[in-house]
Write an enzyme that holds these catalytic residues in place. Sequence first.
Site, PDB file in Angstrom:
ATOM      1  N   GLN A 174      10.549   8.749  -4.319  1.00 45.03           N
ATOM      2  CA  GLN A 174      11.560   7.735  -3.998  1.00 45.03           C
ATOM      3  C   GLN A 174      11.974   6.961  -5.239  1.00 45.03           C
ATOM      4  O   GLN A 174      13.144   6.706  -5.466  1.00 45.03           O
ATOM      5  CB  GLN A 174      11.014   6.768  -2.946  1.00 45.03           C
ATOM      6  CG  GLN A 174      11.059   7.306  -1.544  1.00 45.03           C
ATOM      7  CD  GLN A 174      12.478   7.564  -1.116  1.00 45.03           C
ATOM      8  OE1 GLN A 174      13.284   6.664  -1.010  1.00 45.03           O
ATOM      9  NE2 GLN A 174      12.789   8.820  -0.918  1.00 45.03           N
ATOM     10  N   ARG A 198       0.827  -1.202   0.000  1.00 41.17           N
ATOM     11  CA  ARG A 198       0.000   0.000   0.000  1.00 41.17           C
ATOM     12  C   ARG A 198       0.866   1.257   0.000  1.00 41.17           C
ATOM     13  O   ARG A 198       1.860   1.350   0.725  1.00 41.17           O
ATOM     14  CB  ARG A 198      -0.872  -0.004   1.245  1.00 41.17           C
ATOM     15  CG  ARG A 198      -1.944   1.065   1.277  1.00 41.17           C
ATOM     16  CD  ARG A 198      -2.887   0.714   2.391  1.00 41.17           C
ATOM     17  NE  ARG A 198      -3.880   1.713   2.682  1.00 41.17           N
ATOM     18  CZ  ARG A 198      -4.352   1.902   3.915  1.00 41.17           C
ATOM     19  NH1 ARG A 198      -3.873   1.175   4.918  1.00 41.17           N
ATOM     20  NH2 ARG A 198      -5.284   2.797   4.134  1.00 41.17           N
ATOM     21  N   GLY A 249       8.459  -1.345   1.929  1.00 37.24           N
ATOM     22  CA  GLY A 249       9.325  -0.179   1.742  1.00 37.24           C
ATOM     23  C   GLY A 249       9.608   0.087   0.276  1.00 37.24           C
ATOM     24  O   GLY A 249       9.407  -0.781  -0.566  1.00 37.24           O
ATOM     25  N   GLY A 299      12.453   2.605  -0.622  1.00 38.10           N
ATOM     26  CA  GLY A 299      13.619   3.469  -0.785  1.00 38.10           C
ATOM     27  C   GLY A 299      14.668   2.896  -1.719  1.00 38.10           C
ATOM     28  O   GLY A 299      15.425   3.630  -2.332  1.00 38.10           O
ATOM     29  N   GLU A 300      14.734   1.593  -1.788  1.00 37.53           N
ATOM     30  CA  GLU A 300      15.854   0.976  -2.493  1.00 37.53           C
ATOM     31  C   GLU A 300      15.476   0.284  -3.789  1.00 37.53           C
ATOM     32  O   GLU A 300      16.257   0.253  -4.733  1.00 37.53           O
ATOM     33  CB  GLU A 300      16.541  -0.023  -1.549  1.00 37.53           C
ATOM     34  CG  GLU A 300      17.134   0.704  -0.359  1.00 37.53           C
ATOM     35  CD  GLU A 300      17.763  -0.196   0.683  1.00 37.53           C
ATOM     36  OE1 GLU A 300      16.994  -0.782   1.455  1.00 37.53           O
ATOM     37  OE2 GLU A 300      18.989  -0.289   0.721  1.00 37.53           O
TER      38      GLU A 300
HETATM   39 MO1  MOS Z   1      20.242   1.563   2.955  1.00 37.72          MO
HETATM   40  S1  MOS Z   1      21.887   1.007   1.849  1.00 37.72           S
HETATM   41  O1  MOS Z   1      20.009   0.261   4.022  1.00 37.72           O
HETATM   42  O2  MOS Z   1      20.638   3.082   3.606  1.00 37.72           O
END
Ligand code: MOS
Length: 731
Positions: free
Chosen positions: A629, A619, A694, A696-697
């Site tokens: 992001q 979500r 998440g 972010g990555e």
């Molecule tokens: Mo991330 S590389 O776990 O800030």
Amino acid sequence: MSETMIGAGPKRVDGRLKVTGQAPYTSDNHLPNMAYAYGVFSTIAKGEIINIDLNEAINSPGVIDIFYHDHFPRLYRSPASMAQRNRVDETRTPFEDNKVYYAGQFVALVVANTFEQARAAAYKVKVDYRRDSDTLANLDQGVKAHGTQPGGNHHSRGDEASAFERAPVKIDAIYTTPVETHNPMEMHATVASWEGDRLTMYEATQGVVQHRGAISKMLGISPSNVEVRSPFIGSGFGAKLFAWPHSVATAAVARQVGRPVQMVVPRQQMFTTTGHRAETRQHLRLSADSNGKITSMLHDSISSNSYTGNYVEVCGRVTKSLYSCPNVTVDHAFTQINRGTPTSMRAPGAAPGLFALESAIDELALAAGMDPVDFRLANYAERDESMDLPFSGNHIVEATQKGAEKFGWYQRNPAVGSMRDGNEIIGYGVAACNWEAYKQPCDARVSLRADGTAFVSCAAQDIGTGTYTVIAQAVSELTGLPLESITVKLGDTSYPDAPLAGGSWTTSTVLPAVAQATRSAIDQLKSFASGGEGDFGGLSADDITFENAQLSANGRRVPYADVLAAQRLSSADGEASTEGMSDDFSFRSFGVHFVEVRWDPGISRMRVSRVVSAIDVGRVINSMTAANQVEGAVVMGLGMANFEAAEYDARNAMPVNNNYAEYLVPVHADQPPEVDVILLDYPDYNLNEYGARGLGEIGITGMAAAVANAVYHATGKRIRDLPLTLEKLMA
Ligand code: MOS
């Protein structure tokens, strides 16, 4: 307010502070009577310090003291445990002895009244070295000199070797990725201030609690005597997850000189002594049957490591689970060389790993005579075959189909170099992206105050991603308070314990803790109301409802602030301590990048002109910060694809391009004119009550492969070594 808050896209609640310069970074803290430290950094990569001549430096204006290995407070090594919250990646403490293991290592530290005085004196410190001739400058030299050591994270199922042997379709190739460095705009910095035995640190860190644990271990003091503050950071990308030598050194010398001390790590040394993404060499050997089903996968990787730490780049972390395949072997190894210690960098392991894997999958699809999108659709795993568990949620098929449609994938002419627009040859590329989803244990505290506001505190971090904002959204939804009535405080060890901001787990970890604390504050409010004399006195707390910042029962509605005021109470408070995730599922996020490149062979210009990224992240809590992001990660992935490489002189392991002039990152002119982010919005309630994973990555993973695959389609050149520079295209 209320239920429409989650999924909406309110602006960042800290946005005004950020753009008006009122959100302080570590180096903005100038304490009374503060001194400044500046490092002297090794100009050799391996050897020993045989003499340090301080005569000129010590008489330089403003100098208070100059520290080096024979004149440094006692430090201890941290056990470096993530679980005990004292992890460091560089386990050697600074100034342990006269040994040099990498260029840019601290060899002395000048403390002076001003930054300029400290720096001027640092340039006058004369260090004599005995330089070893067997310096190891890169991964190849390390492997040649002493081979590799096992890197763990082994996975094996079936019999890869014999399946590969008998397969009709196969590819076998080596892929390499260079060192990349984190380049957050905010420099690494520390301010350390002692009052007796108590240490207060302002630190550019992604995790105040982990930092407190590591620093207290290294100083040999109780964590209860250390407070770490990091309310805002100018990003980190993983380089600010764990303490680096400058931080403990600053704390140690501040105690010694009896004054607060600030140290900022110069940009050049952010290429040497605060981590980097390790160099990798990856062997991919894949096979398929005549129907285009993958029958075997081998992913063997070697990454560069230092002599001062213990970091392995886990390149195969996705390979074992993304595709359905009965015969898989994944292995990791490392080799030690004379370079600073590597560390996590945005999607560690997966970013270089998926460059190799998703390039290789493209090669295998073409070898099988199949469209690369169709090939992936035919081979995606439906459950995690490496863990033998169902995925908590997986919509990669839909992501692939939606992305392909939006991008116009099937309008492509698959023949290499066949699509032209004027002088430009157009290439289309695709690659999957993938990253683990996590939820960590977390504490939080929420107060509903008599002035009608809410106050939330948690020692989690907002690393620029929007954590302040999503927390305010969650509290707003539960209480009916407008965002501006909610104060969120993060990044301070005096708040309830929270994990560092890494692994893309902050939203999925912190929101459930904040929600539970909010509900507990509401419960206390109801019990105050029922126990008092006012409108709700004598009722059972269960008969009182809370909605839109009001308590109600029996047709009476009263703002909660009035209920507190009537009883002369300052606040109703709730605390929560939430658990990690279940082990009943494999938790991952999924996605696909589609990339268009334009190659102009006449002037040798290659650029990424269009990106469509379809991501399945559970979500979406804030549609704006979420899309941000992915857009940011796409641009960083483009940097990985086309530009980024930290170079080291093969003769002496000295860094060559440790500056912004020569280490290339994407600038505005390099941005693709179109980045289209599709966020599939399927809640994953197996992970947490919000259904949020998440993000972010994940957006950086696969991006470099999608570009490389598009470059192949445009040019016929299969480049297996990042970055995809013009020299390689012209060769
Ligand atoms: Mo991330 S590389 O776990 O800030």
